[in-house]
Design an enzyme around this catalytic site. Structure first.
Site, mmCIF file in Angstrom:
data_model
loop_
_atom_site.group_PDB
_atom_site.id
_atom_site.type_symbol
_atom_site.label_atom_id
_atom_site.label_comp_id
_atom_site.label_asym_id
_atom_site.label_seq_id
_atom_site.Cartn_x
_atom_site.Cartn_y
_atom_site.Cartn_z
ATOM 1 N N ASN A 186 12.603 18.530 0.847
ATOM 2 C CA ASN A 186 11.648 19.049 -0.124
ATOM 3 C C ASN A 186 10.549 18.015 -0.328
ATOM 4 O O ASN A 186 10.806 16.899 -0.766
ATOM 5 C CB ASN A 186 12.378 19.336 -1.438
ATOM 6 C CG ASN A 186 11.464 19.812 -2.550
ATOM 7 O OD1 ASN A 186 10.249 19.881 -2.398
ATOM 8 N ND2 ASN A 186 12.056 20.123 -3.694
ATOM 9 N N HIS B 250 -7.658 -21.069 -1.053
ATOM 10 C CA HIS B 250 -7.653 -22.256 -0.186
ATOM 11 C C HIS B 250 -6.424 -22.281 0.723
ATOM 12 O O HIS B 250 -5.297 -22.323 0.226
ATOM 13 C CB HIS B 250 -7.598 -23.571 -0.992
ATOM 14 C CG HIS B 250 -8.391 -23.587 -2.241
ATOM 15 N ND1 HIS B 250 -9.747 -23.805 -2.269
ATOM 16 C CD2 HIS B 250 -8.012 -23.423 -3.531
ATOM 17 C CE1 HIS B 250 -10.164 -23.789 -3.524
ATOM 18 N NE2 HIS B 250 -9.143 -23.537 -4.307
#
Length: 404
Positions: free
Chosen positions: A166, A315
């Protein structure tokens, strides 16, 4: 036959399997390709002819209301109804009784479905159910078919009789409201729509349409699969600034106010939101989505990942195959692993992801110190604080402090 122009969308659930991303937002508001997943469904349904939507809201409802409003920004009409207690799908549908005028579509708000198949479902004889083939049918309602008729529907069977499930998309007439009024509480203490559907099945009335574009977005790693699908047909759109010396290769969307600094290399398909700073010397690899107001800085590599708005990765970082919440900050040198040494399927909290490559799911407002290592398959809750040089693996609950 009158065209179907109304749709009830179920958007009341928290989505606990999506934790920690749902700590501060309802599941349907998790961004896919920088739009809430619910918006993708509304746009697809609108393209299929739906003009009016009734959103059944509950957990985090204010976020849904504030974002979508009355629907005019999307060219549709939106009304809201509240399901205060999560008492099942039939209860959610019942909360919208009296708000639709004829045959209507009903869909779960946490899935992807193409407009062509929504249109096809709307032309089926009602009642009709969208079904799809699943690799793990035991996690869904398992469907047996004879031709285009549903002859059996069993919820979360441990021994599924088929791979058809379903898909959570339905076409109903107003009669469904009479049917759900007649059902009682299930063994799980909920009003199950399945009980009403069983009456239709026993009467040989429930039609089925097999859906091929359907995708369930149930777990955080499903977000990556959704992006792999949604970004396939991306068209290039560069509204920001690309400095000389940056390379844009393939289909890339860059939002207004965003700057791609020199030395950066971006491979599409990729989407970058508004007001971001990328680089210098950042490497953004395909199938990555970066939200608004993010900073992806010097010598940072992002691969096949989703970064929500306001997160800073500035960084010497590596982020691979991960989903990162909003407002996070990565200290210099912090990296996320995304592959087991044995190349086995990655698990998160004991749940198999189905992926050989998956890094981590990280909630909102997580702060990392410098040089942290996050192991593959980690889940880090919202508000966590990770001390410098820490090694993180497994599941960290919200607001956890991790130290060496």
């Amino acid at each position: 036959m009158e065209p179907v122009t109304e749709c009830i969308l179920l958007a009341a659930g928290e989505g606990k399997r999506m934790r920690p991303l749902t700590t501060s937002r309802p599941k349907v508001m998790i961004p896919l390709a920088n739009r809430p997943m619910l918006e993708h469904l509304i746009l697809a349904a609108h393209k299929a002819g739906i003009r009016r939507f009734i959103l059944v809201v509950g957990y985090g409802e204010q976020a849904v209301r504030e974002y979508f409003g009355d629907g005019s920004a999307l060219g549709v009409e939106i009304d809201y109804v509240v399901q205060r207690h999560q008492l099942g799908t039939a209860d959610a549908l019942r909360s919208a009784a009296g708000l639709v005028s004829g045959n209507f579509l009903m869909m779960n708000g946490d899935m992807i479905l193409g407009s062509d198949e929504i249109r096809a479902l709307c032309t089926m004889p009602e009642p009709a159910l969208g079904v799809s083939e699943a690799d793990h049918p035991e996690e869904y309602g398992v469907v047996l078919l004879e031709g285009d008729r549903v002859v059996s529907l069993e919820e979360k069977s441990k021994n599924p009789k088929s791979r058809m499930i379903n898909a959570g998309a339905y076409l109903f007439s107003l009669e469904i409201f009479e049917r759900i009024e007649a059902i009682g509480l299930s063994r799980r203490g909920e009003y199950e729509l399945t009980d009403a559907l069983m009456d239709y099945i026993n009467e040989g009335m429930l039609s089925a349409l097999t859906l091929h574009t359907w995708m369930d977005v149930g777990y955080p790693w499903d977000i990556l699969a959704a992006h792999e699908l949604l970004l396939t047909d991306l068209k290039e759109e560069i509204a920001g600034t690309v400095e000389e010396g940056a390379v844009i290769k393939g289909a890339v969307i860059i939002g207004e106010g965003t700057t791609i600094r020199a030395g950066s290399y971006i491979e599409g398909p990729c989407i970058i939101g508004k007001d971001c700073i990328i680089g210098p010397h950042a490497y953004i690899r395909p199938k990555t989505a970066i939200g608004d107001s993010c900073h992806i800085g010097h010598a940072v590599e992002i691969k096949n990942s989703v970064i929500l708005h306001g997160t800073k990765i500035p960084h010497f970082n590596y982020i691979g195959d991960s989903v990162i919440g909003s407002g996070c900050n990565f200290g210099a040198g912090t990296k996320i692993a995304n592959l087991r040494h044995d190349s086995g399927i990655v698990q998160v909290g004991g749940v198999l992801t189905g992926r050989k490559k998956f890094g981590a799911v990280i909630g909102d407002d997580v702060l990392f110190g410098i040089n942290c290592s996050v192991n593959t398959g980690s889940s880090i809750g919202s508000g966590c604080r990770i001390a410098p040089h820490s090694f993180v693996e497994g599941v960290c609950d919200d607001e956890t402090i991790v130290s060496r």
